[in-house]
Design a protein around this motif. Structure first.
Motif, short mmCIF file in Angstrom:
data_model
loop_
_atom_site.label_atom_id
_atom_site.label_comp_id
_atom_site.label_asym_id
_atom_site.label_seq_id
_atom_site.Cartn_x
_atom_site.Cartn_y
_atom_site.Cartn_z
N UNK A 125 8.80 -8.74 -34.12
CA UNK A 125 8.10 -7.71 -33.48
C UNK A 125 9.10 -7.43 -32.03
N UNK A 126 9.45 -6.23 -31.75
CA UNK A 126 10.00 -6.13 -30.64
C UNK A 126 9.34 -6.63 -29.45
N UNK A 127 8.06 -6.11 -29.37
CA UNK A 127 7.19 -6.29 -28.28
C UNK A 127 7.08 -7.83 -27.92
N UNK A 128 6.74 -8.51 -28.89
CA UNK A 128 6.66 -10.25 -28.91
C UNK A 128 8.12 -10.76 -28.29
N UNK A 129 9.22 -10.31 -28.76
CA UNK A 129 10.43 -11.04 -28.53
C UNK A 129 10.65 -10.54 -27.06
N UNK A 130 10.62 -9.06 -26.71
CA UNK A 130 10.73 -8.86 -25.31
C UNK A 130 9.94 -9.68 -24.12
N UNK A 131 8.85 -9.72 -24.58
CA UNK A 131 7.82 -10.32 -23.62
C UNK A 131 8.12 -11.92 -23.59
N UNK A 132 8.74 -12.69 -24.75
CA UNK A 132 8.95 -14.06 -24.72
C UNK A 132 10.19 -14.17 -24.04
N UNK A 133 11.06 -13.33 -24.11
CA UNK A 133 12.30 -13.49 -23.42
C UNK A 133 12.32 -13.29 -21.85
N UNK A 134 11.19 -12.20 -21.50
CA UNK A 134 10.80 -11.88 -20.09
C UNK A 134 10.15 -13.16 -19.61
N UNK A 135 9.39 -13.80 -20.19
CA UNK A 135 8.54 -14.97 -19.64
C UNK A 135 9.51 -16.20 -19.66
N UNK A 136 10.43 -16.24 -20.70
CA UNK A 136 11.21 -17.65 -20.41
C UNK A 136 12.04 -17.16 -19.30
N UNK A 137 12.55 -16.17 -18.89
CA UNK A 137 13.64 -15.66 -17.81
C UNK A 137 12.79 -16.06 -16.62
N UNK A 138 11.33 -15.47 -16.61
CA UNK A 138 10.66 -15.69 -15.32
C UNK A 138 10.40 -17.10 -14.99
N UNK A 139 10.01 -17.76 -16.14
CA UNK A 139 9.89 -19.47 -15.90
C UNK A 139 11.12 -20.18 -15.20
N UNK A 140 12.32 -19.84 -15.95
CA UNK A 140 13.38 -20.61 -15.72
C UNK A 140 13.87 -20.05 -14.21
N UNK A 141 13.86 -18.62 -13.83
CA UNK A 141 14.02 -18.37 -12.43
C UNK A 141 13.18 -18.99 -11.32
N UNK A 142 11.98 -19.07 -11.72
CA UNK A 142 10.92 -19.61 -10.74
C UNK A 142 11.26 -21.30 -10.49
N UNK A 168 8.57 -26.03 -26.08
CA UNK A 168 8.09 -26.57 -27.35
C UNK A 168 7.00 -27.51 -27.47
N UNK A 169 6.90 -28.25 -26.29
CA UNK A 169 5.80 -29.36 -26.19
C UNK A 169 4.76 -28.92 -25.42
N UNK A 170 4.98 -27.58 -25.17
CA UNK A 170 3.72 -27.02 -24.32
C UNK A 170 3.60 -27.70 -22.95
N UNK A 171 4.66 -27.95 -22.34
CA UNK A 171 4.59 -28.43 -20.98
C UNK A 171 4.93 -27.29 -20.13
N UNK A 172 5.77 -26.19 -20.59
CA UNK A 172 6.00 -24.98 -19.67
C UNK A 172 5.22 -23.80 -20.72
N UNK A 173 4.24 -23.20 -20.10
CA UNK A 173 3.51 -22.26 -20.61
C UNK A 173 3.52 -21.00 -19.98
N UNK A 174 2.84 -19.82 -20.73
CA UNK A 174 2.77 -18.54 -19.90
C UNK A 174 1.47 -18.30 -20.18
N UNK A 175 0.93 -17.37 -19.37
CA UNK A 175 -0.48 -16.65 -19.49
C UNK A 175 -0.49 -15.55 -20.64
N UNK A 176 0.85 -14.92 -20.83
CA UNK A 176 0.81 -13.65 -21.35
C UNK A 176 1.14 -13.90 -22.80
N UNK A 177 1.59 -15.03 -23.17
CA UNK A 177 1.88 -15.29 -24.68
C UNK A 177 2.23 -16.87 -24.55
#
Length: 164
Positions: A98-115, A137-146
């Motif tokens: 689903x486009x929305x989930x992939x976009x959100x996941x990619x954006x969140x990963x990018x935000x976490x990485x940049x931070x 994958x080990x849930x050590x990096x998480x997001x509030x949105x997804x």
């Protein structure tokens, strides 16, 4: 022998002569859009249909890590298979990405990485990219949105299915 003044006037006469050559026909280069269209039509260049360029670059980096390195077209296959709504599909059919989930996941990963690193995910060395995905994958990096761990697991499932 000639005097220096005569040599100078001779040099000036030679240097002031112009040779004009007119081309027999006018040559025009094809426009850049024609070259771009040729690259797209031949399959050499893929234009993302559902993701922006940053999201697509991140997806491509992830899919190369999740599958073998020779499956470079997996990201384009995932992007092309994305749908904007699940409501169009049968209840028993396997769900496409689903486009929305992939976009959100990619954006969140990018935000976490940049931070955490100050760099984009695609700018990192593959070892660091792999380490970040392991932390997700080990849930050590998480997001509030997804739930990034579930998102990564779904992405890995789609990647392996399309990389074959």
């Amino acid at each position: 022998m000639q005097s220096p003044k005569q040599q100078e006037s001779r040099i000036v006469a030679i240097n002031t002569e112009q040779v004009t050559v007119a081309p027999s026909r006018r040559i025009t280069a094809p426009s850049p859009t024609i070259w771009l269209k040729r690259l797209i039509d031949s399959g050499t260049l893929y234009i993302p249909q559902n993701l922006n360029p940053t999201q697509f670059a991140t997806l491509q980096a992830i899919t190369l890590l999740l599958s073998h390195p020779f499956s470079q077209y997996t990201a384009s296959r995932i992007d092309a298979s994305m749908v904007t709504s699940i409501s169009r599909f049968e209840p028993d059919a396997p769900l496409p990405p689903v486009t929305f989930d992939y976009r959100l996941g990619l954006d969140e990963l990018e935000t976490i990485t940049r931070t955490r690193t100050g760099y984009s995910f695609t700018e990192l060395h593959t070892d660091l990219q792999d380490a970040i995905l392991s932390l997700v994958a080990s849930r050590d990096l998480t997001s509030r949105k997804l739930d990034l761990a579930c998102w990564l697991e779904d992405l890995q499932t789609h990647t392996l299915a399309l990389a074959a």
